[in-house]
Design a protein around this motif. Structure first.
Motif, PDB file in Angstrom:
ATOM      1  N   MET A  89       2.232  47.270  17.807  1.00 31.88           N
ATOM      2  CA  MET A  89       3.304  47.645  18.762  1.00 31.88           C
ATOM      3  C   MET A  89       4.162  46.415  19.072  1.00 31.88           C
ATOM      4  SD  MET A  89       3.993  50.213  21.309  1.00 31.88           S
ATOM      5  CE  MET A  89       5.092  50.134  22.701  1.00 31.88           C
ATOM      6  N   SER A  90       5.481  46.571  18.907  1.00 34.55           N
ATOM      7  CA  SER A  90       6.378  45.437  19.112  1.00 34.55           C
ATOM      8  C   SER A  90       6.550  45.127  20.601  1.00 34.55           C
ATOM      9  CB  SER A  90       7.727  45.780  18.498  1.00 34.55           C
ATOM     10  OG  SER A  90       8.680  44.837  18.908  1.00 34.55           O
ATOM     11  N   THR A  91       6.685  43.847  20.912  1.00 35.66           N
ATOM     12  CA  THR A  91       6.886  43.451  22.317  1.00 35.66           C
ATOM     13  C   THR A  91       8.350  43.127  22.594  1.00 35.66           C
ATOM     14  OG1 THR A  91       6.369  41.201  21.694  1.00 35.66           O
ATOM     15  CG2 THR A  91       4.564  42.512  22.618  1.00 35.66           C
ATOM     16  N   ILE A  92       9.208  43.385  21.622  1.00 35.80           N
ATOM     17  CA  ILE A  92      10.636  43.088  21.780  1.00 35.80           C
ATOM     18  C   ILE A  92      11.245  44.016  22.840  1.00 35.80           C
ATOM     19  CG2 ILE A  92      12.868  43.130  20.604  1.00 35.80           C
ATOM     20  CD1 ILE A  92      11.358  41.009  19.313  1.00 35.80           C
ATOM     21  N   ASP A  93      11.959  43.430  23.786  1.00 38.32           N
ATOM     22  CA  ASP A  93      12.604  44.219  24.846  1.00 38.32           C
ATOM     23  C   ASP A  93      13.978  44.692  24.357  1.00 38.32           C
ATOM     24  OD1 ASP A  93      13.628  45.320  27.112  1.00 38.32           O
ATOM     25  OD2 ASP A  93      13.694  43.442  28.268  1.00 38.32           O
ATOM     26  N   LEU A  94      14.105  46.004  24.195  1.00 36.88           N
ATOM     27  CA  LEU A  94      15.375  46.551  23.676  1.00 36.88           C
ATOM     28  C   LEU A  94      16.341  46.960  24.793  1.00 36.88           C
ATOM     29  CD1 LEU A  94      14.400  48.833  20.631  1.00 36.88           C
ATOM     30  CD2 LEU A  94      15.173  46.460  20.621  1.00 36.88           C
ATOM     31  N   SER A  95      15.916  46.883  26.044  1.00 34.98           N
ATOM     32  CA  SER A  95      16.786  47.381  27.120  1.00 34.98           C
ATOM     33  C   SER A  95      18.031  46.501  27.244  1.00 34.98           C
ATOM     34  CB  SER A  95      16.040  47.439  28.445  1.00 34.98           C
ATOM     35  OG  SER A  95      15.762  46.135  28.878  1.00 34.98           O
ATOM     36  N   CYS A  96      19.122  47.113  27.635  1.00 36.39           N
ATOM     37  CA  CYS A  96      20.363  46.341  27.736  1.00 36.39           C
ATOM     38  C   CYS A  96      21.156  46.817  28.942  1.00 36.39           C
ATOM     39  CB  CYS A  96      21.190  46.474  26.464  1.00 36.39           C
ATOM     40  SG  CYS A  96      21.940  48.082  26.282  1.00 36.39           S
ATOM     41  N   ARG A  97      22.042  45.966  29.417  1.00 31.06           N
ATOM     42  CA  ARG A  97      22.860  46.316  30.584  1.00 31.06           C
ATOM     43  C   ARG A  97      24.328  46.281  30.223  1.00 31.06           C
ATOM     44  NH1 ARG A  97      21.229  43.822  36.231  1.00 31.06           N
ATOM     45  NH2 ARG A  97      22.942  45.221  36.701  1.00 31.06           N
ATOM     46  N   VAL A  98      25.041  47.326  30.666  1.00 36.64           N
ATOM     47  CA  VAL A  98      26.510  47.326  30.575  1.00 36.64           C
ATOM     48  C   VAL A  98      26.973  47.410  32.025  1.00 36.64           C
ATOM     49  CG1 VAL A  98      28.549  48.491  29.673  1.00 36.64           C
ATOM     50  CG2 VAL A  98      26.417  48.544  28.358  1.00 36.64           C
ATOM     51  N   GLY A  99      27.257  46.281  32.612  1.00 37.28           N
ATOM     52  CA  GLY A  99      27.552  46.246  34.047  1.00 37.28           C
ATOM     53  C   GLY A  99      26.341  46.721  34.830  1.00 37.28           C
ATOM     54  N   ASP A 100      26.547  47.726  35.691  1.00 38.50           N
ATOM     55  CA  ASP A 100      25.442  48.240  36.517  1.00 38.50           C
ATOM     56  C   ASP A 100      24.568  49.251  35.781  1.00 38.50           C
ATOM     57  OD1 ASP A 100      26.265  46.720  38.615  1.00 38.50           O
ATOM     58  OD2 ASP A 100      27.469  48.315  39.548  1.00 38.50           O
ATOM     59  N   LEU A 101      24.964  49.604  34.588  1.00 43.43           N
ATOM     60  CA  LEU A 101      24.243  50.642  33.848  1.00 43.43           C
ATOM     61  C   LEU A 101      23.190  50.002  32.941  1.00 43.43           C
ATOM     62  CD1 LEU A 101      24.923  53.706  33.807  1.00 43.43           C
ATOM     63  CD2 LEU A 101      25.949  53.318  31.571  1.00 43.43           C
ATOM     64  N   THR A 102      21.940  50.425  33.096  1.00 42.08           N
ATOM     65  CA  THR A 102      20.882  49.923  32.213  1.00 42.08           C
ATOM     66  C   THR A 102      20.512  51.022  31.215  1.00 42.08           C
ATOM     67  OG1 THR A 102      20.049  48.523  33.973  1.00 42.08           O
ATOM     68  CG2 THR A 102      18.563  48.928  32.139  1.00 42.08           C
ATOM     69  N   CYS A 103      20.556  50.670  29.937  1.00 42.41           N
ATOM     70  CA  CYS A 103      20.190  51.620  28.879  1.00 42.41           C
ATOM     71  C   CYS A 103      18.867  51.172  28.265  1.00 42.41           C
ATOM     72  CB  CYS A 103      21.253  51.653  27.782  1.00 42.41           C
ATOM     73  SG  CYS A 103      22.894  52.114  28.363  1.00 42.41           S
ATOM     74  N   LYS A 104      18.057  52.142  27.803  1.00 48.67           N
ATOM     75  CA  LYS A 104      16.741  51.783  27.257  1.00 48.67           C
ATOM     76  C   LYS A 104      16.861  51.014  25.950  1.00 48.67           C
ATOM     77  CE  LYS A 104      15.584  56.165  27.205  1.00 48.67           C
ATOM     78  NZ  LYS A 104      15.063  57.514  26.955  1.00 48.67           N
ATOM     79  N   ASN A 105      17.965  51.202  25.256  1.00 47.14           N
ATOM     80  CA  ASN A 105      18.258  50.390  24.063  1.00 47.14           C
ATOM     81  C   ASN A 105      19.782  50.402  23.880  1.00 47.14           C
ATOM     82  OD1 ASN A 105      19.109  52.542  22.129  1.00 47.14           O
ATOM     83  ND2 ASN A 105      17.013  53.251  22.458  1.00 47.14           N
ATOM     84  N   PRO A 106      20.318  49.537  23.001  1.00 43.07           N
ATOM     85  CA  PRO A 106      21.783  49.393  22.935  1.00 43.07           C
ATOM     86  C   PRO A 106      22.499  50.416  22.065  1.00 43.07           C
ATOM     87  CG  PRO A 106      20.732  47.750  21.540  1.00 43.07           C
ATOM     88  CD  PRO A 106      19.620  48.526  22.178  1.00 43.07           C
ATOM     89  N   LEU A 107      21.787  51.431  21.559  1.00 40.25           N
ATOM     90  CA  LEU A 107      22.399  52.398  20.630  1.00 40.25           C
ATOM     91  C   LEU A 107      22.948  53.620  21.360  1.00 40.25           C
ATOM     92  CD1 LEU A 107      22.356  52.222  17.359  1.00 40.25           C
ATOM     93  CD2 LEU A 107      20.929  50.589  18.551  1.00 40.25           C
ATOM     94  N   ILE A 108      24.269  53.757  21.354  1.00 38.45           N
ATOM     95  CA  ILE A 108      24.942  54.859  22.042  1.00 38.45           C
ATOM     96  C   ILE A 108      25.737  55.647  21.006  1.00 38.45           C
ATOM     97  CG2 ILE A 108      26.657  55.419  23.829  1.00 38.45           C
ATOM     98  CD1 ILE A 108      25.963  52.698  25.157  1.00 38.45           C
ATOM     99  N   ALA A 109      25.657  56.969  21.072  1.00 37.99           N
ATOM    100  CA  ALA A 109      26.425  57.803  20.138  1.00 37.99           C
ATOM    101  C   ALA A 109      27.911  57.734  20.493  1.00 37.99           C
ATOM    102  CB  ALA A 109      25.936  59.241  20.207  1.00 37.99           C
ATOM    103  N   ALA A 110      28.775  57.531  19.484  1.00 37.21           N
ATOM    104  CA  ALA A 110      30.215  57.373  19.718  1.00 37.21           C
ATOM    105  C   ALA A 110      30.903  58.721  19.881  1.00 37.21           C
ATOM    106  CB  ALA A 110      30.845  56.614  18.547  1.00 37.21           C
ATOM    107  N   SER A 111      31.979  58.709  20.651  1.00 37.43           N
ATOM    108  CA  SER A 111      32.728  59.931  20.938  1.00 37.43           C
ATOM    109  C   SER A 111      33.269  60.599  19.670  1.00 37.43           C
ATOM    110  CB  SER A 111      33.899  59.601  21.865  1.00 37.43           C
ATOM    111  OG  SER A 111      34.623  60.771  22.154  1.00 37.43           O
ATOM    112  N   GLY A 112      33.144  61.922  19.637  1.00 41.95           N
ATOM    113  CA  GLY A 112      33.764  62.702  18.565  1.00 41.95           C
ATOM    114  C   GLY A 112      32.886  62.873  17.348  1.00 41.95           C
ATOM    115  N   THR A 113      31.760  62.184  17.324  1.00 40.56           N
ATOM    116  CA  THR A 113      30.877  62.268  16.163  1.00 40.56           C
ATOM    117  C   THR A 113      29.513  62.833  16.554  1.00 40.56           C
ATOM    118  OG1 THR A 113      30.141  60.001  16.527  1.00 40.56           O
ATOM    119  CG2 THR A 113      31.989  60.311  15.028  1.00 40.56           C
TER     120      THR A 113
END
Ligand SMILES: Cc1cc2nc3c(=O)[nH]c(=O)nc-3n(C[C@H](O)[C@H](O)[C@H](O)COP(=O)(O)O)c2cc1C
Length: 305
Positions: A1-25
């Motif tokens: 099990m990897s210990t790498i922390d994938l969580s990321c912050r965009v301003g006040d928003l914390t995401c569990k990892n940095p991968l977000i689905a792009a609009s329209g796709t």
């Protein structure tokens, strides 16, 4: 099990990892949930939503291009009222951040959309000031710093969630556009939308796309997107969400080194619906291979010559 922390912050928003689905796709997510649990994603950006229903441009709306594709869908969507009633309640129940991509013809449209989205339960609004496939608003606003600032400020005053401003690459100095969004109070900028392009059928001498021009996306735009993300990283202090041509976990790392706090993936999902889960799975070992212990520590760590 990897210990790498994938969580990321965009301003006040914390995401569990940095991968977000792009609009329209990714539509409003429901069709994609047949392939995988959307809870694995850092977030989902909805299809561009307008005040009134839009039927989009006539066909052909899509053409192949070296290293990617052209599209001129023309913001087809059911309109904000229907989206709030029929699409967002389902999406909000998924264990992922929900960002609504809002597109308008003028300031009044953007204000109406921000108002309508208050209290709905989404996590952020992405102001689409960059769609190249409609005749008014959008990219026209996104090419004028004063208008970017005005629209951003007006929405920021009304909205009860963070405002991201999605920028167009079809400008000379994208850093100035990011600065205008920052001046208007944006919580983040996302870039790039598609590059304006064209294909011609040599037999008919007509453009392949009925709209004549279309937006170019896919791996061919990746170097342009990286350069622009880095320019914005140097120009502003607000977070940057980087997108354009990301195809692999290595591309995610490259985009974050250029200055992106999180990324979005578009065209790659159209090629392979499992592409984002695959990237999320591969990301820890790519980070390990460069000696990183978390995804957030690499943001902007490119070492320019
Ligand atoms: C078919 C299609 C539809 C799109 N619709 C939207 C949209 O509604 N709103 C928006 O902001 N961007 C839209 N985009 C742009 C993408 O979100 C993204 O900015 C662009 O494609 C670059 O990323 P990519 O190379 O990973 O696809 C669309 C792109 C494609 C290919």
């Amino acid at each position: 099990m990897s210990t790498i922390d994938l969580s990321c912050r965009v301003g006040d928003l914390t995401c569990k990892n940095p991968l977000i689905a792009a609009s329209g796709t990714f539509g409003f997510g429901r069709e994609m949930s047949r392939f995988f649990d959307l809870g694995v994603l850092g977030g989902v950006v909805s299809k561009g939503v307008t005040v009134k229903e839009r039927r989009g441009n006539p066909p052909h709306r899509i053409a192949e291009a070296p290293g990617g594709m052209l599209n001129a869908v023309g913001l087809q969507n059911p309109g904000i009222e229907k989206v709030i009633k029929e699409d967002l309640p389902w999406l909000i129940k998924q264990d992922t951040k929900v960002i609504v991509n809002a597109a308008g013809d003028d300031l009044g449209d953007y204000v109406k959309l921000a108002e309508a989205l208050n209290g709905v339960g989404i996590d952020a609004i992405e102001l689409n000031l960059s769609c190249p496939n409609v005749k008014t608003g959008c990219m026209a606003i996104g090419s004028e710093p004063a208008l970017i600032e005005e629209v951003t400020r007006a929405c920021k005053e009304i909205a009860d969630v963070p405002i991201w401003v999605k920028l167009t690459p079809n400008v000379t100095h994208i850093g100035d556009m990011a600065k205008a969004a920052e001046a208007g109070g944006a919580d983040a900028v996302s870039l790039i939308n598609t590059l304006l392009g064209m294909r011609i059928d040599i037999r008919t001498k007509r453009p392949v796309i009925r709209n004549n021009t279309g937006g170019y996306s896919g791996p061919g735009v990746f170097p342009v997107a990286l350069r622009m993300v880095h320019e914005c990283f140097k120009a502003v202090n607000i977070p940057i969400v980087g997108l354009g041509g990301i195809m692999s976990a290595e591309d995610v790392v490259e985009m974050m080194l250029a200055g992106a706090s999180a990324v979005q993936v578009g065209t790659a999902t159209l090629l392979d619906p499992y592409t984002m889960p695959t990237m999320i799975e591969a990301l820890p070992s790519v980070l390990e291979s460069i000696g990183a212990t978390s995804v957030s520590e690499i943001v902007g760590q490119m070492r320019p010559w």
